[in-house]
Design an enzyme around this catalytic site. Structure first.
Site, PDB file in Angstrom:
ATOM      1  N   ARG A   1      -4.411   4.317  -7.669  1.00 50.92           N
ATOM      2  CA  ARG A   1      -5.720   4.330  -7.012  1.00 50.92           C
ATOM      3  C   ARG A   1      -6.846   4.388  -8.053  1.00 50.92           C
ATOM      4  NH1 ARG A   1      -7.829   8.468  -2.232  1.00 50.92           N
ATOM      5  NH2 ARG A   1     -10.005   7.816  -2.272  1.00 50.92           N
TER       6      ARG A   1
ATOM      7  N   CYS B   1      -5.850   4.543  12.194  1.00 43.52           N
ATOM      8  CA  CYS B   1      -6.841   5.000  11.223  1.00 43.52           C
ATOM      9  C   CYS B   1      -7.660   6.094  11.894  1.00 43.52           C
ATOM     10  CB  CYS B   1      -7.741   3.824  10.855  1.00 43.52           C
ATOM     11  SG  CYS B   1      -9.036   4.264   9.690  1.00 43.52           S
TER      12      CYS B   1
ATOM     13  N   TYR C   1     -17.566   2.613   6.752  1.00 44.58           N
ATOM     14  CA  TYR C   1     -17.246   1.625   5.708  1.00 44.58           C
ATOM     15  C   TYR C   1     -18.245   0.473   5.659  1.00 44.58           C
ATOM     16  CZ  TYR C   1     -13.032   4.031   4.413  1.00 44.58           C
ATOM     17  OH  TYR C   1     -12.160   4.985   3.927  1.00 44.58           O
TER      18      TYR C   1
HETATM   19  C1  G6P Z   1     -10.890   7.865   5.421  1.00 46.27           C
HETATM   20  C2  G6P Z   1     -10.155   6.609   5.795  1.00 46.27           C
HETATM   21  C3  G6P Z   1      -8.739   6.677   5.381  1.00 46.27           C
HETATM   22  C4  G6P Z   1      -8.645   7.008   3.920  1.00 46.27           C
HETATM   23  C5  G6P Z   1      -9.404   8.275   3.600  1.00 46.27           C
HETATM   24  C6  G6P Z   1      -9.491   8.497   2.121  1.00 46.27           C
HETATM   25  O1  G6P Z   1     -10.466   8.887   6.188  1.00 46.27           O
HETATM   26  O2  G6P Z   1     -10.252   6.327   7.152  1.00 46.27           O
HETATM   27  O3  G6P Z   1      -8.138   5.440   5.655  1.00 46.27           O
HETATM   28  O4  G6P Z   1      -7.305   7.180   3.563  1.00 46.27           O
HETATM   29  O5  G6P Z   1     -10.691   8.184   4.074  1.00 46.27           O
HETATM   30  O6  G6P Z   1      -9.809   9.819   1.894  1.00 46.27           O
HETATM   31  P1  G6P Z   1      -9.643  10.453   0.461  1.00 46.27           P
HETATM   32  O7  G6P Z   1      -9.879  11.905   0.635  1.00 46.27           O
HETATM   33  O8  G6P Z   1      -8.260  10.099  -0.005  1.00 46.27           O
HETATM   34  O9  G6P Z   1     -10.689   9.773  -0.398  1.00 46.27           O
END
Ligand code: G6P
Length: 442
Positions: free
Chosen positions: A96, A172, A256
């Site tokens: 990531r 999601c 988003y």
């Molecule tokens: C949101 C999205 C998810 C994603 C997450 C990332 O909730 O809907 O799809 O996985 O953000 O969160 P993070 O804490 O890993 O940045």
């Protein structure tokens, strides 16, 4: 289905697992989970043990008879499963970091699910999900696959179009987060809020918003101009919107959409964060270290509140609500990723869309919306074109197809920049992209 469910969670060592366990405990009376198998890979073994032991303490403290199994043997775990949930990250957080930082170095948004980062996450993940599908066909052909793995829309579409598993739903937390956000903003009980969702994963719009069946869309749109009232998530910086723009857009954007309608501002913010301390991946890495420190405590037997600093708020509610409605044939409305089948006329029939659906024991039945409003239709179609080409690249390992996907992504300014980023990312991720070995030089 037999009495008591067998659920298998792939990527069980994820820091999000306590979220899921909390949900299964909370709804145990309506959703009798008999056994939960947490599966991970060798690299994730230590995390699996830590999270798994916390999961065992949580069910014990709650007094529910869910038997938790921990294993690295995926196929063994999958045998006779009723539901398989996927929440794995190929290449762990290190991948990531690369997804988020390499595009930024070249002046392009570094987001893990959209843009070049999303493309590479798809390239790494799709071959693995298709392997899982092949195993499911053999040992649990009647199970439902509930995919949380990002990019959830592309991963779900890959399963729909390139595997023999058609019992798949992509899930999601964005839609439930938007509903909860509206409830909070208008100070009403979440059960009174309904949003008509349509679009794609991380590209979904609320076409209308209701409280007790009365539209409050205009009110919501006028509120969220204010950054303090923005409905967003922990992982996305809230900036507010130009009031005239949002009014004219006339639909409720998801968090988003900041990356698409405020690309320059978001890039500036991301670059600043990157220079000052790192991308979101670095923040998450630190958060994970803290969380795992807590999870190791043998006295901890609940989901720690610190988990709320992650972007996955309401994830357990969304997951358990979906599985519960499928198990009980509840026929309520939830927004999930499923095959379009004409529900959105401007998107291909066989593509995955994120849309409000009636949730039945035979899966989600999308509620048709016809064409999307013209002001958003083009962007959604553009992103769907990107997704389809990206999926094709993930399967073929073809360099030119990957370059095409990268270039047509709305975040990427030119074919030249696309190629520079593509080459650097192919090299950085080569360990997890075996399908590209023979195509590397086009
Ligand atoms: C949101 C999205 C998810 C994603 C997450 C990332 O909730 O809907 O799809 O996985 O953000 O969160 P993070 O804490 O890993 O940045």
């Amino acid at each position: 289905m037999k009495e008591g469910l067998k659920i298998v969670t792939i990527g069980g060592g994820s820091s999000y697992t306590p979220e899921l366990i909390e949900g299964f405990i909370k709804y145990y009376n309506e959703l009798p989970v008999r056994e939960l198998w947490l599966v991970d890979v060798e690299e994730g073994k230590e995390k699996l043990e830590v999270v798994g032991n916390l999961a065992k303490r949580m069910v014990e403290k709650a007094g529910v008879p869910i038997k938790i199994h921990l294993t690295l043997d995926r196929k063994e775990a999958l045998k006779s499963a009723d539901f398989v949930t996927t929440q794995f990250r190929v290449g762990l957080l290190e991948a990531r970091m690369k997804d988020e930082s390499i595009p930024l170095k070249h002046g392009v948004l570094g987001q893990e699910t959209n843009g070049p980062g999303g493309l590479f996450k798809a390239l790494r993940t799709i071959p693995v999900i298709l392997d899982i599908c092949r195993e499911m066909e053999e040992v649990c052909p009647n199970a439902w696959l509930i995919n949380f793995t990002n990019p959830a829309g592309m991963v779900t579409e890959a399963v729909l179009r390139y595997s023999n598993i058609d019992r798949v739903v992509g899930l999601c937390n964005v839609p439930i987060g938007m509903e909860m956000g509206v409830a909070k903003l208008l100070e009403v009980d979440p059960d009174r809020v309904r949003i008509d969702f349509a679009g794609l994963n991380h590209m979904v719009y609320g076409l209308n918003v209701f409280v007790d069946g009365v539209s409050v869309k205009d009110q919501v749109i006028s509120f969220i101009n204010d950054p303090k009232k923005s409905i967003t998530m922990q992982n996305i910086h809230a900036m507010g919107w130009e009031p005239e723009f949002l009014k004219a857009l006339d639909v409720f954007p998801c968090p988003y959409h900041n990356y698409y309608y405020k690309s320059g501002d978001m890039l500036e913010k991301e670059l600043k964060n990157y220079q000052e301390g790192g991308t979101r991946a670095e923040v998450v890495k630190k958060l994970e270290e803290e969380l795992f420190e807590l999870y190791r405590d043998p006295h901890l037997a609940i989901k720690p509140p610190q988990l709320e600093k992650r972007g996955g708020a309401y994830y357990s509610d969304a997951a358990v609500r979906l599985i519960h409605s499928m198990y009980t044939d509840k026929c309520d409305i939830q927004a999930v990723n499923t095959i379009n089948k004409g529900a959105i006329s401007s998107i291909p029939f066989d593509s995955a869309v994120e849309i409000s659906c009636i949730i039945t024991k035979d899966g989600p039945k999308p509620i048709a919306v016809g064409d999307l409003p013209i002001q958003v239709r083009g962007l959604v179609q553009q992103v769907k074109s990107f997704e389809r080409v990206a999926i094709e690249a993930a399967i073929s390992g073809d360099y030119a197809t990957a370059l095409l996907a990268m270039t047509i992504n709305p975040f990427v300014p030119s074919d030249r920049v696309a190629k520079v980023i593509l080459d650097e990312m192919l090299d950085a991720h080569k360990e997890y992209l075996p399908q590209f070995i023979n195509h590397r030089l086009g």
